[in-house]
Enzyme design. Sequence first.
Site, short mmCIF file in Angstrom:
data_model
loop_
_atom_site.label_atom_id
_atom_site.label_comp_id
_atom_site.label_asym_id
_atom_site.label_seq_id
_atom_site.Cartn_x
_atom_site.Cartn_y
_atom_site.Cartn_z
N LYS A 13 0.84 -1.22 0.03
CA LYS A 13 0.15 -0.04 0.14
C LYS A 13 0.84 1.36 0.01
O LYS A 13 0.41 2.23 -0.44
CB LYS A 13 -1.10 -0.11 1.17
CG LYS A 13 -0.62 -0.38 2.46
CD LYS A 13 -1.63 -0.36 3.68
CE LYS A 13 -1.11 -0.60 4.79
NZ LYS A 13 -0.22 -1.58 5.26
N ARG A 88 -6.99 1.83 10.80
CA ARG A 88 -6.54 0.62 10.95
C ARG A 88 -7.56 -0.14 12.01
O ARG A 88 -7.29 -1.01 12.33
CB ARG A 88 -5.05 0.76 11.57
CG ARG A 88 -3.97 0.21 10.64
CD ARG A 88 -2.74 0.24 11.27
NE ARG A 88 -1.65 -0.66 10.72
CZ ARG A 88 -0.68 -0.35 9.93
NH1 ARG A 88 -0.68 1.17 9.47
NH2 ARG A 88 0.05 -0.74 9.28
N ARG A 123 12.07 -6.79 2.47
CA ARG A 123 11.86 -5.08 2.54
C ARG A 123 13.13 -4.50 3.21
O ARG A 123 13.70 -5.11 4.01
CB ARG A 123 10.72 -5.13 3.45
CG ARG A 123 9.97 -3.70 3.16
CD ARG A 123 8.41 -3.90 3.61
NE ARG A 123 8.05 -3.67 4.78
CZ ARG A 123 6.99 -2.97 4.91
NH1 ARG A 123 6.26 -2.73 4.25
NH2 ARG A 123 6.74 -2.93 6.44
N ARG A 156 13.70 -3.08 8.53
CA ARG A 156 12.89 -2.30 9.88
C ARG A 156 12.93 -3.10 10.91
O ARG A 156 12.60 -4.34 10.71
CB ARG A 156 11.53 -1.80 9.30
CG ARG A 156 11.27 -0.56 9.08
CD ARG A 156 10.14 -0.21 8.35
NE ARG A 156 8.83 -0.68 9.14
CZ ARG A 156 7.47 -0.50 8.56
NH1 ARG A 156 7.62 -0.02 7.58
NH2 ARG A 156 6.56 -1.01 9.28
N ARG A 167 2.32 -8.78 13.62
CA ARG A 167 1.58 -7.79 12.86
C ARG A 167 0.26 -8.19 11.85
O ARG A 167 -0.91 -7.32 11.76
CB ARG A 167 2.54 -6.83 12.02
CG ARG A 167 3.33 -6.06 12.75
CD ARG A 167 4.78 -5.91 12.19
NE ARG A 167 4.28 -4.69 11.01
CZ ARG A 167 5.10 -4.28 10.07
NH1 ARG A 167 6.26 -5.11 9.96
NH2 ARG A 167 4.92 -3.69 9.12
P1 ADP Z 1 3.03 -1.60 7.57
O1 ADP Z 1 1.70 -1.07 6.61
O2 ADP Z 1 3.94 -2.17 6.69
O3 ADP Z 1 2.36 -2.54 8.87
P2 ADP Z 1 3.14 1.07 8.71
O4 ADP Z 1 4.28 1.71 8.32
O5 ADP Z 1 2.03 1.29 8.14
O6 ADP Z 1 3.75 -0.71 8.12
O7 ADP Z 1 3.03 0.97 10.39
C1 ADP Z 1 4.12 0.60 11.07
C2 ADP Z 1 3.50 0.66 12.44
O8 ADP Z 1 3.24 2.07 13.09
C3 ADP Z 1 2.30 -0.23 12.77
O9 ADP Z 1 2.75 -1.58 12.88
C4 ADP Z 1 2.01 0.29 14.22
O10 ADP Z 1 2.51 -0.09 15.29
C5 ADP Z 1 1.88 1.68 13.94
N1 ADP Z 1 0.75 2.41 13.14
C6 ADP Z 1 0.80 3.06 11.86
N2 ADP Z 1 -0.16 3.40 11.65
C7 ADP Z 1 -1.19 3.18 12.60
C8 ADP Z 1 -2.74 3.20 12.77
N3 ADP Z 1 -3.37 3.96 11.98
N4 ADP Z 1 -2.82 2.94 14.12
C9 ADP Z 1 -2.07 2.31 15.08
N5 ADP Z 1 -1.00 1.94 14.94
C10 ADP Z 1 -0.19 2.52 13.55
#
Ligand code: ADP
Length: 214
Positions: A13, A88, A123, A156, A167
């Site tokens: 995404k 989310r 990644r 990461r 996750r």
């Molecule tokens: P990915 O989509 O690869 O899981 P992101 O970069 O979107 O990774 O998010 C990394 C981390 O940041 C998530 O695992 C979470 O801990 C936190 N995070 C990001 N966006 C949100 C959200 N909308 N609500 C809660 N936690 C978030």
Amino acid sequence: MRIIFLGAPGAGKGTQSELISAQYGIPAISTGAIIREAIATGTDMGLEAKAYTEKGMLVPDEVVIGIIKERLVKDDCKKGFILDGFPRTVAQAEALDEMGVDIDLVISIEVKDEDIVKRMSGRRVCGSCGSSYHIVYKPSRSGEQCDKCGSDLSIRADDKPEVVLDRLRVYHEMTEPLKDYYKSKGKCVEVEGQEILDDTSALVREQIALAFGK
Ligand code: ADP
Ligand code: ZN
């Protein structure tokens, strides 16, 4: 044009958001990137968020809702925006509704769990500017350094296999219900994530053309 990208971690995404952002000149907003930057610079929010992201858990709703509220009032969001990784949870989606944000289209990128685990191992991220790469799907030109700033690429912390499984579990439990939330409003479409990035992009563009006629 107000678009949300949904999908499991590593479904692509972020990449798709950036491509659409460049094509239409609207910002792609990644709560994950904002959180990583806050962790890197050591702000209070970053310190609070770190414990959650490290374990593969979601950062509390009120924190991310606060981040989004601050971001969406900025001038560059007036023409529209792309949300990557927000909402989310159903509570976050309801908060967007309460803010009066009218979402036009939700694109959910579908990738099977076993493929997610495979993808995540490739990644890489730039420690300085946060750009994302993939050794197979989106390699940097030199392979080892960031195309944008030349810094070394690394894995990461939350892309380690143990954390990835957590996750994924969180995604299915907390985020996947958002597909039904937006389907019931007639706004959610699903796109099958393809092996080749450009093929996924073509499917995404097709959905955007259908929704917006451009
Ligand atoms: P990915 O989509 O690869 O899981 P992101 O970069 O979107 O990774 O998010 C990394 C981390 O940041 C998530 O695992 C979470 O801990 C936190 N995070 C990001 N966006 C949100 C959200 N909308 N609500 C809660 N936690 C978030
Ligand atoms: Zn960089």
